[in-house]
Design a protein around this motif. Sequence first.
Motif, short mmCIF file in Angstrom:
data_model
loop_
_atom_site.label_atom_id
_atom_site.label_comp_id
_atom_site.label_asym_id
_atom_site.label_seq_id
_atom_site.Cartn_x
_atom_site.Cartn_y
_atom_site.Cartn_z
N PRO A 52 3.46 -2.16 -6.05
CA PRO A 52 3.48 -0.88 -6.78
C PRO A 52 4.79 -0.61 -7.50
O PRO A 52 4.79 -0.04 -8.59
CB PRO A 52 3.23 0.17 -5.68
N VAL A 53 5.91 -1.04 -6.92
CA VAL A 53 7.19 -0.86 -7.61
C VAL A 53 7.22 -1.68 -8.89
O VAL A 53 7.63 -1.20 -9.95
CB VAL A 53 8.37 -1.24 -6.68
N ALA A 54 6.77 -2.95 -8.81
CA ALA A 54 6.75 -3.79 -10.00
C ALA A 54 5.80 -3.24 -11.05
O ALA A 54 6.05 -3.33 -12.26
CB ALA A 54 6.35 -5.22 -9.63
N THR A 55 4.70 -2.64 -10.59
CA THR A 55 3.71 -2.11 -11.53
C THR A 55 4.16 -0.81 -12.18
O THR A 55 4.13 -0.67 -13.41
CB THR A 55 2.37 -1.89 -10.81
N TYR A 56 4.62 0.13 -11.35
CA TYR A 56 4.88 1.48 -11.86
C TYR A 56 6.29 1.70 -12.38
O TYR A 56 6.51 2.54 -13.25
CB TYR A 56 4.57 2.51 -10.76
N ILE A 57 7.26 0.96 -11.85
CA ILE A 57 8.63 1.11 -12.34
C ILE A 57 8.97 0.04 -13.37
O ILE A 57 9.52 0.33 -14.42
CB ILE A 57 9.65 1.06 -11.17
N LEU A 58 8.58 -1.21 -13.07
CA LEU A 58 8.95 -2.32 -13.94
C LEU A 58 7.87 -2.65 -14.96
O LEU A 58 8.13 -3.35 -15.93
CB LEU A 58 9.27 -3.56 -13.10
N GLY A 59 6.65 -2.19 -14.74
CA GLY A 59 5.58 -2.39 -15.70
C GLY A 59 4.97 -3.77 -15.71
O GLY A 59 4.23 -4.12 -16.63
N ASN A 60 5.26 -4.59 -14.67
CA ASN A 60 4.73 -5.95 -14.64
C ASN A 60 4.59 -6.41 -13.19
O ASN A 60 5.57 -6.86 -12.58
CB ASN A 60 5.64 -6.91 -15.40
N PRO A 61 3.39 -6.34 -12.61
CA PRO A 61 3.22 -6.74 -11.21
C PRO A 61 3.49 -8.21 -10.95
O PRO A 61 3.78 -8.61 -9.82
CB PRO A 61 1.75 -6.40 -10.92
N ALA A 62 3.45 -9.04 -12.00
CA ALA A 62 3.69 -10.47 -11.82
C ALA A 62 5.14 -10.77 -11.46
O ALA A 62 5.45 -11.89 -11.03
CB ALA A 62 3.32 -11.23 -13.09
N LEU A 63 6.02 -9.78 -11.60
CA LEU A 63 7.44 -10.02 -11.29
C LEU A 63 7.67 -10.32 -9.81
O LEU A 63 8.70 -10.90 -9.46
CB LEU A 63 8.27 -8.81 -11.70
N VAL A 64 6.74 -9.91 -8.96
CA VAL A 64 6.92 -10.20 -7.54
C VAL A 64 6.45 -11.60 -7.18
O VAL A 64 6.69 -12.06 -6.05
CB VAL A 64 6.19 -9.17 -6.65
N ALA A 65 5.79 -12.30 -8.08
CA ALA A 65 5.26 -13.63 -7.78
C ALA A 65 6.35 -14.62 -7.34
O ALA A 65 6.15 -15.35 -6.36
CB ALA A 65 4.49 -14.18 -8.98
N PRO A 66 7.50 -14.69 -8.04
CA PRO A 66 8.53 -15.62 -7.57
C PRO A 66 9.01 -15.31 -6.16
O PRO A 66 9.31 -16.23 -5.38
CB PRO A 66 9.67 -15.43 -8.59
N ILE A 67 9.08 -14.02 -5.81
CA ILE A 67 9.52 -13.65 -4.46
C ILE A 67 8.48 -14.07 -3.43
O ILE A 67 8.82 -14.57 -2.35
CB ILE A 67 9.78 -12.13 -4.40
#
Length: 314
Positions: free
Chosen positions: A115-130
Amino acid sequence: MPGLINAMEGFCVIGIVIATGYVAARMRIGGPSAQMVLNRFSFFVSSPCLMFAILSKQPLGDIFHPSLLVAFLSAAGVGAVFLILNSMFFHMKAPDATIGALNSLYLNSNNIGLPVATYILGNPALVAPILVMQQALFTPIGLTVLDVTTKGKVSVKEVLKQPLHQPLLIGSLGGIAISAISAHAGYFVVPDFLYDPIDMIGDSAVPMILMAFGMSLRGTKPLQEKGDRPAIFTVAILKNIVMPIIAFLLSYFVMGFRGAELYGCVVLAALPTGQNVYNYAARYNVGLTFARDGILMSTMTSPVFIALIAFLLS
Protein backbone atom coordinates in the motif's frame (compact mmCIF):
# COMPACT_ATOMS: atom_id res chain seq x y z
CA MET A 1 -0.91 14.64 0.93
CA PRO A 2 -3.80 12.29 -0.04
CA GLY A 3 -1.22 9.56 -0.73
CA LEU A 4 0.20 10.03 2.75
CA ILE A 5 -3.28 9.74 4.26
CA ASN A 6 -3.89 6.53 2.32
CA ALA A 7 -0.64 5.09 3.67
CA MET A 8 -1.70 5.88 7.22
CA GLU A 9 -4.97 4.13 6.45
CA GLY A 10 -2.89 1.09 5.50
CA PHE A 11 -1.41 1.06 9.01
CA CYS A 12 -4.94 1.25 10.40
CA VAL A 13 -5.96 -1.80 8.36
CA ILE A 14 -3.04 -3.79 9.75
CA GLY A 15 -3.88 -2.74 13.30
CA ILE A 16 -7.48 -3.90 12.88
CA VAL A 17 -6.38 -7.35 11.65
CA ILE A 18 -3.89 -7.70 14.53
CA ALA A 19 -6.64 -6.65 16.96
CA THR A 20 -8.92 -9.30 15.43
CA GLY A 21 -6.36 -11.97 16.23
CA TYR A 22 -6.04 -10.66 19.77
CA VAL A 23 -9.81 -10.69 20.31
CA ALA A 24 -10.08 -14.20 18.83
CA ALA A 25 -7.44 -15.40 21.29
CA ARG A 26 -9.22 -13.68 24.19
CA MET A 27 -12.44 -15.46 23.21
CA ARG A 28 -10.52 -18.73 22.77
CA ILE A 29 -11.73 -19.11 19.20
CA GLY A 30 -9.81 -21.95 17.60
CA GLY A 31 -8.55 -23.35 20.88
CA PRO A 32 -5.06 -23.18 22.39
CA SER A 33 -3.32 -24.32 19.19
CA ALA A 34 -4.87 -21.70 16.88
CA GLN A 35 -1.81 -19.46 16.87
CA MET A 36 0.53 -22.35 16.07
CA VAL A 37 -1.74 -23.57 13.26
CA LEU A 38 -1.89 -20.11 11.66
CA ASN A 39 1.88 -19.70 11.91
CA ARG A 40 2.67 -23.08 10.39
CA PHE A 41 0.07 -22.88 7.61
CA SER A 42 1.19 -19.41 6.57
CA PHE A 43 4.85 -20.46 6.67
CA PHE A 44 4.51 -23.68 4.66
CA VAL A 45 1.54 -22.98 2.37
CA SER A 46 0.13 -19.46 2.08
CA SER A 47 3.31 -17.37 1.99
CA PRO A 48 5.01 -19.43 -0.76
CA CYS A 49 1.83 -19.13 -2.83
CA LEU A 50 1.82 -15.37 -2.25
CA MET A 51 5.43 -15.02 -3.41
CA PHE A 52 4.76 -17.10 -6.50
CA ALA A 53 1.61 -15.16 -7.40
CA ILE A 54 3.28 -11.74 -7.04
CA LEU A 55 6.63 -12.46 -8.68
CA SER A 56 5.33 -14.58 -11.56
CA LYS A 57 3.53 -11.51 -12.97
CA GLN A 58 6.33 -9.01 -12.34
CA PRO A 59 8.63 -8.11 -15.27
CA LEU A 60 12.21 -9.17 -14.62
CA GLY A 61 13.32 -5.58 -15.08
CA ASP A 62 11.20 -4.56 -12.08
CA ILE A 63 12.33 -7.49 -9.97
CA PHE A 64 16.04 -6.82 -10.57
CA HIS A 65 15.92 -3.02 -10.51
CA PRO A 66 19.17 -1.19 -9.52
CA SER A 67 17.44 -0.11 -6.31
CA LEU A 68 17.95 -3.71 -5.21
CA LEU A 69 21.58 -2.81 -4.44
CA VAL A 70 20.47 0.05 -2.17
CA ALA A 71 18.00 -2.20 -0.37
CA PHE A 72 20.62 -4.91 0.10
CA LEU A 73 23.42 -2.68 1.38
CA SER A 74 21.22 -0.66 3.74
CA ALA A 75 19.63 -3.80 5.19
CA ALA A 76 22.94 -5.64 5.50
CA GLY A 77 24.45 -2.56 7.13
CA VAL A 78 21.90 -2.27 9.94
CA GLY A 79 21.93 -6.05 10.47
CA ALA A 80 25.71 -5.97 10.89
CA VAL A 81 25.46 -2.99 13.25
CA PHE A 82 23.03 -4.90 15.48
CA LEU A 83 25.32 -7.93 15.61
CA ILE A 84 28.24 -5.69 16.56
CA LEU A 85 26.20 -3.97 19.27
CA ASN A 86 25.05 -7.36 20.51
CA SER A 87 28.62 -8.58 20.89
CA MET A 88 29.54 -5.38 22.76
CA PHE A 89 26.48 -4.78 24.98
CA PHE A 90 23.56 -7.23 24.76
CA HIS A 91 25.40 -10.59 24.70
CA MET A 92 22.43 -12.52 23.33
CA LYS A 93 22.86 -16.11 22.26
CA ALA A 94 23.15 -16.82 18.54
CA PRO A 95 19.45 -17.66 17.87
CA ASP A 96 18.21 -14.55 19.70
CA ALA A 97 20.86 -12.38 18.04
CA THR A 98 19.71 -13.71 14.67
CA ILE A 99 16.12 -12.67 15.47
CA GLY A 100 17.47 -9.24 16.48
CA ALA A 101 19.34 -8.85 13.21
CA LEU A 102 16.25 -9.87 11.23
CA ASN A 103 14.18 -7.43 13.29
CA SER A 104 16.62 -4.69 12.28
CA LEU A 105 16.80 -5.40 8.54
CA TYR A 106 13.62 -7.21 7.50
CA LEU A 107 11.08 -4.95 5.80
CA ASN A 108 7.32 -5.35 5.91
CA SER A 109 7.24 -5.36 2.13
CA ASN A 110 3.86 -7.05 1.71
CA ASN A 111 1.03 -5.78 3.87
CA ILE A 112 2.52 -2.31 4.46
CA GLY A 113 5.02 -2.10 1.61
CA LEU A 114 2.46 -2.72 -1.11
CA PRO A 115 0.00 0.00 0.00
CA VAL A 116 2.85 2.43 0.66
CA ALA A 117 4.33 1.76 -2.78
CA THR A 118 0.89 2.10 -4.35
CA TYR A 119 -0.50 5.14 -2.57
CA ILE A 120 2.63 7.16 -1.79
CA LEU A 121 5.04 6.11 -4.55
CA GLY A 122 2.45 5.31 -7.22
CA ASN A 123 4.07 2.03 -8.27
CA PRO A 124 3.45 -1.24 -6.37
CA ALA A 125 6.18 -2.97 -8.40
CA LEU A 126 8.79 -1.03 -6.42
CA VAL A 127 8.57 -3.58 -3.63
CA ALA A 128 9.46 -6.45 -5.98
CA PRO A 129 13.25 -6.10 -5.54
CA ILE A 130 12.81 -6.15 -1.76
CA LEU A 131 10.65 -9.26 -1.96
CA VAL A 132 13.33 -11.03 -3.98
CA MET A 133 16.20 -9.91 -1.76
CA GLN A 134 14.51 -10.92 1.47
CA GLN A 135 13.11 -14.23 0.30
CA ALA A 136 16.08 -15.32 -1.81
CA LEU A 137 18.90 -14.05 0.42
CA PHE A 138 18.19 -12.78 3.93
CA THR A 139 15.48 -15.29 4.82
CA PRO A 140 17.47 -18.42 3.84
CA ILE A 141 20.57 -17.10 5.61
CA GLY A 142 18.64 -16.21 8.76
CA LEU A 143 16.70 -19.48 8.85
CA THR A 144 19.87 -21.46 8.16
CA VAL A 145 21.52 -19.85 11.19
CA LEU A 146 18.42 -20.54 13.29
CA ASP A 147 18.34 -24.10 12.05
CA VAL A 148 21.93 -24.96 12.87
CA THR A 149 22.11 -23.00 16.15
CA THR A 150 18.89 -24.40 17.61
CA LYS A 151 19.99 -27.95 16.72
CA GLY A 152 23.34 -27.36 18.40
CA LYS A 153 25.45 -28.42 15.43
CA VAL A 154 26.69 -27.00 12.18
CA SER A 155 26.68 -29.34 9.20
CA VAL A 156 27.81 -28.37 5.72
CA LYS A 157 25.27 -30.81 4.38
CA GLU A 158 22.51 -29.14 6.39
CA VAL A 159 23.54 -25.69 5.17
CA LEU A 160 23.67 -26.79 1.54
CA LYS A 161 20.24 -28.40 1.63
CA GLN A 162 18.69 -25.59 3.72
CA PRO A 163 17.16 -23.83 0.68
CA LEU A 164 15.13 -26.99 0.06
CA HIS A 165 13.58 -26.44 3.51
CA GLN A 166 12.46 -22.88 2.74
CA PRO A 167 9.01 -22.83 1.12
CA LEU A 168 9.20 -19.03 0.75
CA LEU A 169 12.36 -19.26 -1.32
CA ILE A 170 10.95 -22.06 -3.46
CA GLY A 171 7.81 -20.04 -4.14
CA SER A 172 9.87 -16.93 -4.96
CA LEU A 173 12.22 -18.72 -7.34
CA GLY A 174 9.27 -20.43 -9.01
CA GLY A 175 7.61 -17.07 -9.57
CA ILE A 176 10.79 -15.57 -11.05
CA ALA A 177 11.16 -18.58 -13.34
CA ILE A 178 7.59 -18.20 -14.60
CA SER A 179 8.17 -14.48 -15.14
CA ALA A 180 11.22 -15.23 -17.28
CA ILE A 181 9.45 -17.95 -19.27
CA SER A 182 6.42 -15.71 -19.82
CA ALA A 183 8.63 -12.86 -21.02
CA HIS A 184 10.28 -15.17 -23.53
CA ALA A 185 6.94 -16.61 -24.69
CA GLY A 186 5.25 -13.22 -24.91
CA TYR A 187 2.29 -14.20 -22.73
CA PHE A 188 1.61 -15.44 -19.18
CA VAL A 189 2.17 -19.17 -19.42
CA VAL A 190 0.26 -20.31 -16.33
CA PRO A 191 -3.42 -20.91 -17.13
CA ASP A 192 -6.01 -19.20 -14.97
CA PHE A 193 -7.39 -22.42 -13.54
CA LEU A 194 -3.93 -23.09 -12.00
CA TYR A 195 -2.91 -19.52 -11.17
CA ASP A 196 -6.20 -18.48 -9.54
CA PRO A 197 -6.17 -21.05 -6.69
CA ILE A 198 -2.50 -20.27 -5.99
CA ASP A 199 -3.34 -16.57 -5.87
CA MET A 200 -6.38 -17.25 -3.68
CA ILE A 201 -4.33 -19.26 -1.17
CA GLY A 202 -1.61 -16.62 -1.22
CA ASP A 203 -4.15 -13.94 -0.31
CA SER A 204 -4.61 -15.68 3.05
CA ALA A 205 -0.95 -15.35 4.06
CA VAL A 206 -0.89 -11.77 5.35
CA PRO A 207 -4.13 -12.03 7.39
CA MET A 208 -2.97 -15.28 9.01
CA ILE A 209 0.44 -13.85 9.90
CA LEU A 210 -1.12 -10.70 11.34
CA MET A 211 -3.79 -12.57 13.31
CA ALA A 212 -1.19 -14.99 14.70
CA PHE A 213 0.82 -11.95 15.77
CA GLY A 214 -2.28 -10.51 17.45
CA MET A 215 -2.92 -13.81 19.22
CA SER A 216 0.61 -13.69 20.64
CA LEU A 217 -0.28 -10.43 22.41
CA ARG A 218 -2.95 -12.08 24.58
CA GLY A 219 -1.89 -12.43 28.18
CA THR A 220 1.37 -10.59 27.61
CA LYS A 221 2.45 -7.01 28.11
CA PRO A 222 4.95 -5.48 25.66
CA LEU A 223 8.35 -4.48 27.00
CA GLN A 224 7.88 -6.47 30.22
CA GLU A 225 11.21 -8.22 29.72
CA LYS A 226 13.44 -5.50 31.13
CA GLY A 227 16.59 -7.20 29.89
CA ASP A 228 15.34 -7.00 26.29
CA ARG A 229 14.33 -3.33 26.36
CA PRO A 230 17.69 -1.84 25.25
CA ALA A 231 17.88 -4.31 22.35
CA ILE A 232 14.25 -3.65 21.37
CA PHE A 233 14.73 0.11 21.30
CA THR A 234 17.97 -0.40 19.38
CA VAL A 235 16.16 -2.50 16.79
CA ALA A 236 13.50 0.18 16.32
CA ILE A 237 16.12 2.92 15.92
CA LEU A 238 18.16 0.88 13.45
CA LYS A 239 15.11 -0.09 11.41
CA ASN A 240 13.18 3.18 11.32
CA ILE A 241 15.94 5.80 11.48
CA VAL A 242 19.36 4.42 10.60
CA MET A 243 18.27 2.28 7.65
CA PRO A 244 16.49 5.14 5.79
CA ILE A 245 19.53 7.38 6.36
CA ILE A 246 21.84 4.73 4.90
CA ALA A 247 19.44 4.26 1.98
CA PHE A 248 19.43 8.01 1.31
CA LEU A 249 23.22 8.26 1.36
CA LEU A 250 23.63 5.24 -0.94
CA SER A 251 20.88 6.37 -3.32
CA TYR A 252 22.02 9.96 -3.59
CA PHE A 253 25.82 9.74 -3.50
CA VAL A 254 26.56 6.23 -4.78
CA MET A 255 23.75 5.36 -7.21
CA GLY A 256 23.02 8.92 -8.29
CA PHE A 257 19.27 8.53 -7.84
CA ARG A 258 17.15 11.66 -7.89
CA GLY A 259 13.46 12.47 -7.76
CA ALA A 260 11.07 9.54 -7.58
CA GLU A 261 13.80 6.87 -7.44
CA LEU A 262 15.51 8.55 -4.46
CA TYR A 263 12.19 9.12 -2.72
CA GLY A 264 11.10 5.52 -3.26
CA CYS A 265 14.31 3.99 -1.90
CA VAL A 266 14.17 6.06 1.30
CA VAL A 267 10.45 5.54 1.94
CA LEU A 268 10.72 1.77 1.47
CA ALA A 269 13.72 1.64 3.80
CA ALA A 270 11.53 3.21 6.50
CA LEU A 271 8.96 0.40 6.37
CA PRO A 272 8.54 -1.32 9.74
CA THR A 273 9.82 -4.77 10.54
CA GLY A 274 7.88 -7.51 8.78
CA GLN A 275 5.63 -9.79 10.85
CA ASN A 276 7.42 -12.64 9.10
CA VAL A 277 10.20 -12.30 11.69
CA TYR A 278 7.78 -13.32 14.44
CA ASN A 279 6.67 -16.18 12.20
CA TYR A 280 10.29 -17.37 11.97
CA ALA A 281 10.84 -16.96 15.71
CA ALA A 282 7.73 -19.04 16.38
CA ARG A 283 8.87 -21.64 13.86
CA TYR A 284 12.08 -22.22 15.87
CA ASN A 285 10.66 -21.23 19.28
CA VAL A 286 13.37 -18.64 19.98
CA GLY A 287 13.20 -14.93 20.83
CA LEU A 288 9.40 -14.83 20.68
CA THR A 289 8.85 -11.86 23.01
CA PHE A 290 11.87 -10.07 21.56
CA ALA A 291 10.58 -10.52 18.01
CA ARG A 292 7.03 -9.52 18.96
CA ASP A 293 8.04 -6.40 20.88
CA GLY A 294 10.54 -5.35 18.22
CA ILE A 295 7.91 -5.63 15.49
CA LEU A 296 5.34 -3.80 17.60
CA MET A 297 7.71 -0.94 18.44
CA SER A 298 8.83 -0.61 14.82
CA THR A 299 5.26 -0.73 13.48
CA MET A 300 4.05 1.89 15.97
CA THR A 301 6.81 4.37 15.15
CA SER A 302 7.25 3.76 11.42
CA PRO A 303 4.30 5.92 10.27
CA VAL A 304 5.88 8.93 11.96
CA PHE A 305 9.13 8.53 10.05
CA ILE A 306 7.42 7.72 6.75
CA ALA A 307 5.39 10.90 7.17
CA LEU A 308 8.57 12.87 7.91
CA ILE A 309 10.31 11.45 4.82
CA ALA A 310 7.25 12.24 2.71
CA PHE A 311 7.26 15.79 4.04
CA LEU A 312 10.99 16.28 3.35
CA LEU A 313 11.41 14.49 0.01
CA SER A 314 8.05 14.23 -1.75
